[in-house]
Design a protein around this motif. Structure first.
Motif, short mmCIF file in Angstrom:
data_model
loop_
_atom_site.label_atom_id
_atom_site.label_comp_id
_atom_site.label_asym_id
_atom_site.label_seq_id
_atom_site.Cartn_x
_atom_site.Cartn_y
_atom_site.Cartn_z
N ASP A 157 -2.71 29.22 -36.12
CA ASP A 157 -2.40 30.34 -35.25
C ASP A 157 -2.06 29.85 -33.88
OD1 ASP A 157 -3.60 32.09 -36.85
OD2 ASP A 157 -5.49 31.81 -36.21
N LEU A 158 -1.08 30.78 -33.34
CA LEU A 158 -0.33 30.47 -32.10
C LEU A 158 -0.26 31.42 -31.11
CD1 LEU A 158 3.04 31.65 -31.74
CD2 LEU A 158 3.36 30.03 -33.67
N THR A 159 -0.56 31.08 -29.90
CA THR A 159 -0.53 32.17 -28.59
C THR A 159 0.82 32.38 -28.42
OG1 THR A 159 -2.69 31.41 -28.24
CG2 THR A 159 -1.46 32.86 -26.45
N GLN A 160 1.90 31.06 -28.18
CA GLN A 160 3.23 31.42 -27.88
C GLN A 160 3.85 29.86 -28.28
OE1 GLN A 160 4.47 32.71 -23.89
NE2 GLN A 160 5.50 30.86 -23.69
N LEU A 161 4.94 30.03 -28.91
CA LEU A 161 5.70 28.95 -29.21
C LEU A 161 7.16 29.48 -28.60
CD1 LEU A 161 6.90 26.51 -30.80
CD2 LEU A 161 7.17 28.00 -32.91
N SER A 162 7.66 28.42 -27.71
CA SER A 162 8.85 28.53 -27.13
C SER A 162 9.62 27.21 -27.07
CB SER A 162 8.59 29.02 -25.42
OG SER A 162 7.85 27.85 -24.83
N SER A 163 11.14 27.43 -26.92
CA SER A 163 11.94 26.23 -27.06
C SER A 163 13.51 26.90 -26.72
CB SER A 163 12.08 25.78 -28.39
OG SER A 163 13.00 24.57 -28.38
#
Length: 570
Positions: free
Chosen positions: A458-464
């Motif tokens: 599970d992820l709350t936020q993934l950014s790049s």
């Protein structure tokens, strides 16, 4: 008495000779000049008849003309002309005596229409074209047939040629002036089948409304048969399709279209579709496996230089490369080989997208540019349908600006340059459970992990953010925050080969009290490598990191086990 016998013998001889001529045929060179004069008077084009011309009167009046060429007198190089191997016409004798020829059957064998492809529109006058034929001058034709015809459009300077060959058609015009035209053809080894029904008005047809309905089957171009109705109208070189409606497969459409054929064709289209499928024809569409690379099959966009267009397309549902958008509105223009298509508020999987795509085919190497803003789109179905990537789910936001060049899918992806910024929120990384994999290190050999489809992180936020150069998308600020894990890292996505290579630093959050509690995460101490095809990458610990300080690595694992997994890392 002797004179009567001689006269009788002479009449008998004439009858025999006439009978022979009726059966064998009458050479009739005198006919060609009359035909040529009438054609030039009504069309403004010069007709040359180089082959034999014959008339036979039995069983009907039959006119045969061989080796014909119809050409604009101003066209010295012959790039725009019509050639015919043989033309036959059966004509009723009474109609000839009345001066209004009635053709019961017209057969045209091996006609070829040569059309010059122009890169620029010209303003040449139509002075050579005489006034249209009046009703008294027009021919009445009951049936017509084309045998093995062709259309050849070419531009010698560009060494470009497009052919439609094997044209076989039958036309029947009833007493009520109802026209039924059926036939087949082929283009680029793809078959075509057409069926046209129309009501032919009295001459002249210019500026008269002609009701027409037609069907077209083109498996190499369309996924499903096209059936349509329209009000056809001619105004000199301008052909208009008003009140246009129909279906493509199970999707209906309405709108209008026009084509100006004065020089370089100018096409204008405004259509509204219920469902428009642009994912490819039935014969060319394929279910590409995620493990397969981009296609190296070349495509030729030179044809975009020979037509100008203004397009407005809207659809309740639009399908592109298996991706579905609803609703969709696209405005596009094509001029001088440059196509620009813009879209705004494009509905996409719960979110919206807007942007512009530019394709420049004016040179030998086509170039592409695009920018797009994506907001609130569900990532999994979008990325799966467009790029065969099914490892991330969640709400996606993205800003992309890119350009490329090439004449195949592989070349375009390998030459990509630009920038991209992507955020995924409230979702999951599918096929891998990072917390469980870290825990398994307390009892397993460090030889890597196997992907399991039923697992997820599970992820709350993934950014790049990415900088793209020649197909290499590089990031140094990968950041993932989840309920139990926090991951930072850097790496590269090879767009041309669909390969990824990342080195990430996972950390476990020492609490299970809920999503977002990321304070004081415990560092893993062992970098994790993610590499291989993006459809199924290998995920394994960096062995060098363990070998550098194995005691510290395992001490950290034991500490993590006490804090999160229970005493002794259970």
């Amino acid at each position: 008495m002797k004179a009567l016998k001689l006269a009788g013998a002479a009449v008998a001889a004439v009858i025999v000779i006439l009978a022979l001529l009726l059966v064998v045929g009458v050479p009739s060179g005198f006919l060609t000049s009359a035909v040529q004069d009438r054609v030039e008077r009504q069309t403004g084009y010069r007709l040359t008849i180089a082959g034999a011309t014959k008339i036979s009167l039995w069983p009907t009046l039959n006119v045969r003309l061989g080796d014909l060429t119809l050409q604009d007198p101003k066209d010295r190089d012959g790039t725009s002309r019509i050639t015919i191997d043989n033309l036959q016409a059966d004509v009723t004798l009474p109609s000839l005596w009345s001066g209004h020829p009635h053709v019961t059957e017209l057969v045209v064998t091996k006609p070829v229409l040569y059309r010059a492809l122009l890169r620029e529109r010209t303003q040449e006058s139509q002075s050579r074209a005489a006034k249209p034929a009046t009703e008294a001058e027009a021919l009445d034709i009951d049936r017509g047939k084309i045998i093995d015809g062709a259309i050849i459009a070419s531009n010698p300077r560009d060494r470009f040629e497009h052919r439609i060959e094997g044209i076989n058609a039958n036309a029947v015009i009833g007493a009520d002036r109802k026209l039924k035209l059926t036939g087949t053809a082929r283009t680029s080894d793809s078959p075509l089948k057409f069926d046209i029904n129309a009501t032919v008005p009295s001459a002249p047809v210019d500026r008269q409304t002609i009701p027409v309905d037609f069907t077209l089957e083109a498996p190499g171009l369309l996924r499903a048969p096209l059936a349509s109705k329209a009000e056809l109208r001619f105004n000199g070189p301008l052909v208009m399709f008003n009140s246009l409606s129909g279906t493509v497969g199970d999707g209906g459409f309405t709108g209008w279209a026009s084509v100006d054929l004065a020089s370089k064709p100018l096409v204008k289209v405004d259509l509204d579709f219920q469902r428009l499928d642009l994912s490819g024809s039935r014969s060319t569409a394929s279910s590409t496996s995620p493990t397969q690379g981009w296609s190296d099959e070349p495509f030729n966009l030179t044809g975009l230089n020979y037509v100008d267009a203004q397009l407005r397309i809207s659809a309740a549902q639009l399908v592109i490369a298996q991706a579905q958008f609803a609703p969709a509105a696209i405005d596009a223009s094509l001029a001088a080989g440059v196509m620009k298509a813009s879209f705004s508020n494009l509905g996409a999987y719960g979110g919206q997208a807007s942007g512009e795509v530019i394709v420049d085919a004016s040179s030998s190497s086509p170039t592409y540019a695009m920018h797009a803003d994506i907001v609130g789109v569900r990532a999994l179905p979008l990325l799966t349908s467009l790029a065969d990537f099914d490892k991330i789910d969640g709400k996606m936001q993205a800003k992309i600006a890119a350009q490329s060049a090439g004449a195949s899918q592989h070349a375009i992806m390998s030459n990509m340059s630009g920038t991209a910024f992507v955020i995924f929120q409230d979702g999951a990384i599918r096929g891998v459970n990072i917390a469980q994999m870290i825990r398994s290190l307390t009892a397993s050999t460090l030889n890597g992990w196997q992907e399991q489809e039923q697992q997820a992180t599970d992820l709350t936020q993934l950014s790049s953010s990415f900088k793209i150069d020649h197909g290499q998308a590089v990031t140094t600020d990968l950041n993932l925050v989840g309920p139990l894990v926090k991951v930072t890292g850097a790496g590269t996505i090879d767009l041309g080969t669909k390969q990824i290579g990342f080195r990430v630093e996972p950390k476990l959050v020492m609490t299970t009290e809920g999503q977002g509690r990321t304070t004081d995460p415990v560092g893993f101490g062992i970098p994790v490598m993610i590499s291989g095809p993006w459809s199924g990458p290998r995920i394994y610990p960096d062995m060098q990191g363990v070998l550098d300080n194995p005691d510290a690595a395992y001490a950290k694992l034991r500490e993590m086990g006490k804090g999160l997994f229970g005493p002794n890392g259970a």
